[in-house]
Design a protein around this motif. Structure first.
Motif, PDB file in Angstrom:
ATOM      1  N   LYS A  86       0.794  -1.226   0.000  1.00 41.46           N
ATOM      2  CA  LYS A  86       0.000   0.000   0.000  1.00 41.46           C
ATOM      3  C   LYS A  86       0.827   1.277   0.000  1.00 41.46           C
ATOM      4  CE  LYS A  86      -3.840  -2.230   2.422  1.00 41.46           C
ATOM      5  NZ  LYS A  86      -4.771  -2.158   3.591  1.00 41.46           N
ATOM      6  N   TYR A  87       2.149   1.189  -0.021  1.00 42.07           N
ATOM      7  CA  TYR A  87       2.968   2.393   0.080  1.00 42.07           C
ATOM      8  C   TYR A  87       3.920   2.498  -1.110  1.00 42.07           C
ATOM      9  CZ  TYR A  87       1.312   2.203   4.888  1.00 42.07           C
ATOM     10  OH  TYR A  87       0.510   2.151   6.000  1.00 42.07           O
ATOM     11  N   VAL A  88       4.126   3.737  -1.579  1.00 35.27           N
ATOM     12  CA  VAL A  88       5.062   3.995  -2.679  1.00 35.27           C
ATOM     13  C   VAL A  88       6.437   4.270  -2.083  1.00 35.27           C
ATOM     14  CG1 VAL A  88       5.613   5.458  -4.646  1.00 35.27           C
ATOM     15  CG2 VAL A  88       3.224   4.945  -4.108  1.00 35.27           C
ATOM     16  N   PHE A  89       7.425   3.570  -2.601  1.00 34.61           N
ATOM     17  CA  PHE A  89       8.798   3.736  -2.126  1.00 34.61           C
ATOM     18  C   PHE A  89       9.690   4.107  -3.309  1.00 34.61           C
ATOM     19  CE2 PHE A  89      13.056   1.899  -1.466  1.00 34.61           C
ATOM     20  CZ  PHE A  89      13.431   2.593  -0.325  1.00 34.61           C
ATOM     21  N   PHE A  90      10.473   5.204  -3.165  1.00 37.22           N
ATOM     22  CA  PHE A  90      11.388   5.648  -4.209  1.00 37.22           C
ATOM     23  C   PHE A  90      12.797   5.146  -3.888  1.00 37.22           C
ATOM     24  CE2 PHE A  90       7.927   8.724  -4.176  1.00 37.22           C
ATOM     25  CZ  PHE A  90       7.606   8.788  -5.520  1.00 37.22           C
ATOM     26  N   LEU A  91      13.434   4.539  -4.895  1.00 42.73           N
ATOM     27  CA  LEU A  91      14.767   3.996  -4.669  1.00 42.73           C
ATOM     28  C   LEU A  91      15.783   5.086  -4.353  1.00 42.73           C
ATOM     29  CD1 LEU A  91      13.344   1.505  -5.787  1.00 42.73           C
ATOM     30  CD2 LEU A  91      15.400   0.975  -7.126  1.00 42.73           C
ATOM     31  N   ASP A  92      15.609   6.274  -4.929  1.00 38.43           N
ATOM     32  CA  ASP A  92      16.496   7.407  -4.636  1.00 38.43           C
ATOM     33  C   ASP A  92      15.613   8.646  -4.427  1.00 38.43           C
ATOM     34  OD1 ASP A  92      18.590   9.135  -4.293  1.00 38.43           O
ATOM     35  OD2 ASP A  92      19.335   9.027  -6.360  1.00 38.43           O
ATOM     36  N   SER A 111       5.183  -3.037   1.166  1.00 35.99           N
ATOM     37  CA  SER A 111       4.268  -3.308   2.274  1.00 35.99           C
ATOM     38  C   SER A 111       4.476  -2.358   3.435  1.00 35.99           C
ATOM     39  CB  SER A 111       4.452  -4.755   2.764  1.00 35.99           C
ATOM     40  OG  SER A 111       4.239  -5.661   1.706  1.00 35.99           O
ATOM     41  N   ALA A 112       5.720  -1.899   3.636  1.00 36.06           N
ATOM     42  CA  ALA A 112       6.021  -1.011   4.763  1.00 36.06           C
ATOM     43  C   ALA A 112       7.218  -0.153   4.420  1.00 36.06           C
ATOM     44  CB  ALA A 112       6.290  -1.823   6.034  1.00 36.06           C
ATOM     45  N   CYS A 113       7.263   1.037   4.983  1.00 31.55           N
ATOM     46  CA  CYS A 113       8.406   1.928   4.789  1.00 31.55           C
ATOM     47  C   CYS A 113       9.517   1.549   5.764  1.00 31.55           C
ATOM     48  CB  CYS A 113       7.993   3.380   5.037  1.00 31.55           C
ATOM     49  SG  CYS A 113       6.637   3.956   3.983  1.00 31.55           S
ATOM     50  N   PRO A 114      10.767   1.684   5.356  1.00 30.32           N
ATOM     51  CA  PRO A 114      11.872   1.376   6.277  1.00 30.32           C
ATOM     52  C   PRO A 114      11.926   2.407   7.407  1.00 30.32           C
ATOM     53  CG  PRO A 114      12.715   2.298   4.228  1.00 30.32           C
ATOM     54  CD  PRO A 114      11.260   2.086   4.023  1.00 30.32           C
TER      55      PRO A 114
END
Length: 648
Positions: A86-92, A111-114
């Motif tokens: 459910k979350y968008v994560f950008f590699l940089d 699934s989860a932000c670090p």
């Protein structure tokens, strides 16, 4: 309603509040059609999935996070079931492309932000195995993170910063402020030393509690000043004059004292922050000294007209006593503007994600609008200006209607229970078309000026000196035209509130009245606006002085240049919002008075509406102008109607 009436003669007499009819109905219909177009843009963006992509987020392959997706032709990794991601994560996340206004990085659904920093690929692998949130591209399994050579491109740039989801928008955003500083470094091109920018932003974050407290102080001071204007208007001018003198002298003295103290206590080894603060103090002290000298010269020149302003402020103060809800007009207007701007920004974000999925050069998905619909951006931008000006014009018409009701009601005890609400009711029932037309005229002037300003910014350093001078001259001329039209519009709204005429007729009538009373307008507006400006200066100086004293305790570890600038700008904005209402009341009162003296002479059936205090102000104004002009013909002819129209 649409009332058809015979054309009125050019020498039509004013009949305040005797007739109410709908004005400029075609312009109201045009404005409604325009607003329907704005609604269509919002509906179209929602229907094409832009709202879901904005709120839930989407990855670089066109998949919307948190749901099942349809396959996009020619795009690998599209059409995935991402119900549990459910979350968008950008590699940089800190790699910003300002030219194309986007984050230049591969985006994935996770699934989860670090929630803690991951320093190596082994940490990324361990994070994926522990909670099932894979931070590398979909084609890589967690067991391949440390062995597959593709991991250098398909896995995040490490160390992976600690992130937290943005509320309501499901994006993982870095918690560390250094990433935001990199954004600002790209935006603020004049900062050559990035360390300075880091320290400035750090100073703002360290002093955020003080900034919020000082902003609240400026709001309280503005409210207190409005109360003072309401109850002790006779001595307000002298109080403001004395306080501004003391404040400017005190502020300048404190700045020089702090500079001398810090310079005397400076050690051989001092931090860069201490040096920056010392240099900032010197600049502030010199600027305050120059400002104080200029302020004293202006006050010396205008000292003979202070008595006129005292009488004028007293009359306006009586208006606020009878119409206390006028004080809260800035709140309602600001609240409505905030709601509209929030809607406008939301639709703007929708437009950024609307359209059909199209593969780009890098093999990822972009959403683009084709055909005539791609010009929705321009329509939406015009809507921002027109509707914002419409809201501000509604405030002007509301204030004008309330003050007109007060002025032209002979027995003040017969005033409506709430003249403000009565004015709002007349605005909605009769005069929305006039407001729409007036705000559209301002929009027509503002749009070319903004386009020229944008061109000037884009061509900065590229055009020759002649072109730059011509461009700035055009911008300046359009700005002056906009200010003149804004002032004329405000008086046109007053004329509409008085006689219920359409915009063009009201603007013509108001213009004639202002030209006939040109010297009065110059005297009253100059002195009145200057005293209101002194009120703004008082609030800004008081807030800035409190900020200097509070931030001075953090001088060894915080740069407080930017926090102080933010506080002073906010204080000026708040003071301007409140005192602009007072200025508006003064302008409406003056136009009502000019009409009163032109069409009434005090004889039976043509009695004056004005009270004794305003008549005293008129007499003082006449004497002052006669002394200044030594009985000049222009002044005498202009002031003649003060006694009575028949005496000519």
């Amino acid at each position: 309603c649409i009332s058809l009436s015979s054309p009125k003669s050019s020498k039509r007499e004013w009949k305040p509040l005797e007739d109410h009819s709908c004005t400029d109905v075609p312009w109201l219909l045009l404005f409604i059609i325009f607003c329907i177009g704005m609604g269509f843009i919002c509906g179209y963006s929602i229907a094409t999935g832009a709202a879901a992509r904005l709120l839930s987020g989407y990855d670089s392959y066109g998949n919307i996070c948190g749901q099942k997706n349809a396959k996009v032709e020619g795009i690998a990794n599209s059409g995935l079931d991402l119900t549990h991601k459910k979350y968008v994560f950008f590699l940089d996340p800190c790699n910003v492309d300002l030219v194309h206004q986007k984050i230049k990085s591969l985006a994935l659904c996770v699934s989860a932000c670090p929630r803690k920093e991951l320093k190596t690929l082994a940490d990324v692998q361990k994070f994926a195995e522990s909670n099932g949130s894979t931070l590398c591209s979909y084609e890589l399994q967690p067991s391949e993170y440390t062995t597959d050579p593709r991991a250098a491109k398909l896995c995040p740039k490490y160390p992976v910063p600690e992130s937290a989801p943005i509320p309501f928008f499901h994006r993982c955003a870095p918690v560390n402020i250094s990433c935001y500083a990199k954004f600002a470094e790209a935006l603020i091109t004049f900062v050559s030393d990035s360390s300075v920018l880091h320290r400035l932003i750090s100073g703002v974050m360290t002093s955020k509690e003080i900034i919020m407290g000082l902003c609240l102080l400026s709001l309280v001071l503005s409210m207190i000043l409005m109360v003072i204007i309401r109850y002790i208007s006779r001595v307000l001018v002298w109080i403001l004059t004395i306080l501004v003198i003391m404040g400017s002298l005190g502020g300048t003295g404190v700045l020089w004292w702090l500079y001398a103290k810090q310079r005397a206590s400076a050690s051989a080894v001092e931090t860069q922050i201490a040096k920056d603060n010392l240099q900032a103090l010197l600049i502030y002290a010199i600027s305050a000294t120059v400002f104080t000298v200029i302020l004293f010269l202006i006050m010396l020149i205008m000292r003979k007209r202070v008595a006129l302003t005292i009488a004028l402020f007293h009359v306006a103060g009586k208006v606020f006593i009878h119409l206390p809800l006028l004080v809260f007009q800035p709140f309602w207007t600001f609240f409505v503007l905030i709601l509209f701007w929030a809607y406008w920004i939301t639709v703007l974000l929708f437009l950024g994600t609307t359209g059909n999925p199209v593969p780009n050069e890098e093999g990822f998905v972009e959403f683009r609008v084709v055909g005539p619909l791609k010009y929705m951006w321009w329509y939406h931008a015009v809507g921002l200006i027109w509707i914002s000006e419409f809201i501000l014009a509604c405030q002007q018409m509301t204030v004008a209607g309330a003050v007109v009701t007060y002025y032209f009601t002979r027995e003040k005890r017969n005033l409506p229970f709430t003249p403000i609400l009565a004015s709002v009711n007349r605005l909605i029932c009769y005069h929305l078309g006039t407001v729409a037309k007036g705000s559209f005229i301002i929009t027509l002037v503002k749009i070319p000026r903004m386009i020229l300003m944008y061109i000037h910014t884009q061509l900065k350093g590229k055009e020759n000196a002649c072109a730059r001078c011509m461009l700035k001259a055009c911008i300046c001329c359009l700005w002056c035209l906009e200010k003149c039209l804004t002032y004329l519009n405000q008086n046109a709204y007053t004329a509409t509130a008085i006689n219920s005429t359409n915009f063009c007729t009201s603007a013509k009538d108001a213009f004639v009245i202002l030209v006939e009373n040109a010297l009065r307008v110059a005297a009253i507006n100059t002195v009145g606006d200057f005293m209101l400006f002194l009120g703004k200066v008082l609030i800004v100086c008081s807030t800035g002085l409190a900020g200097i004293m509070l931030l001075n305790y953090q001088r060894d570890y915080t740069i407080w240049v930017l926090p102080l600038i933010i506080v002073c700008l906010f204080a000026f904005l708040v003071a301007h919002c409140f005192l602009s209402i007072y200025e508006m009341v003064v302008d409406v009162l003056f136009l009502c008075f000019a009409i009163d003296t032109k069409y009434n002479d005090g004889s039976p059936g043509r009695e004056f509406y004005m009270d004794k205090v305003l008549m005293e102000f008129v007499e003082n104004s006449r004497k002052s102008m006669k002394e200044a002009g030594r009985g000049g013909g222009a002044e005498s002819r202009e002031l003649k109607p003060m006694v009575g129209a028949d005496e000519e």
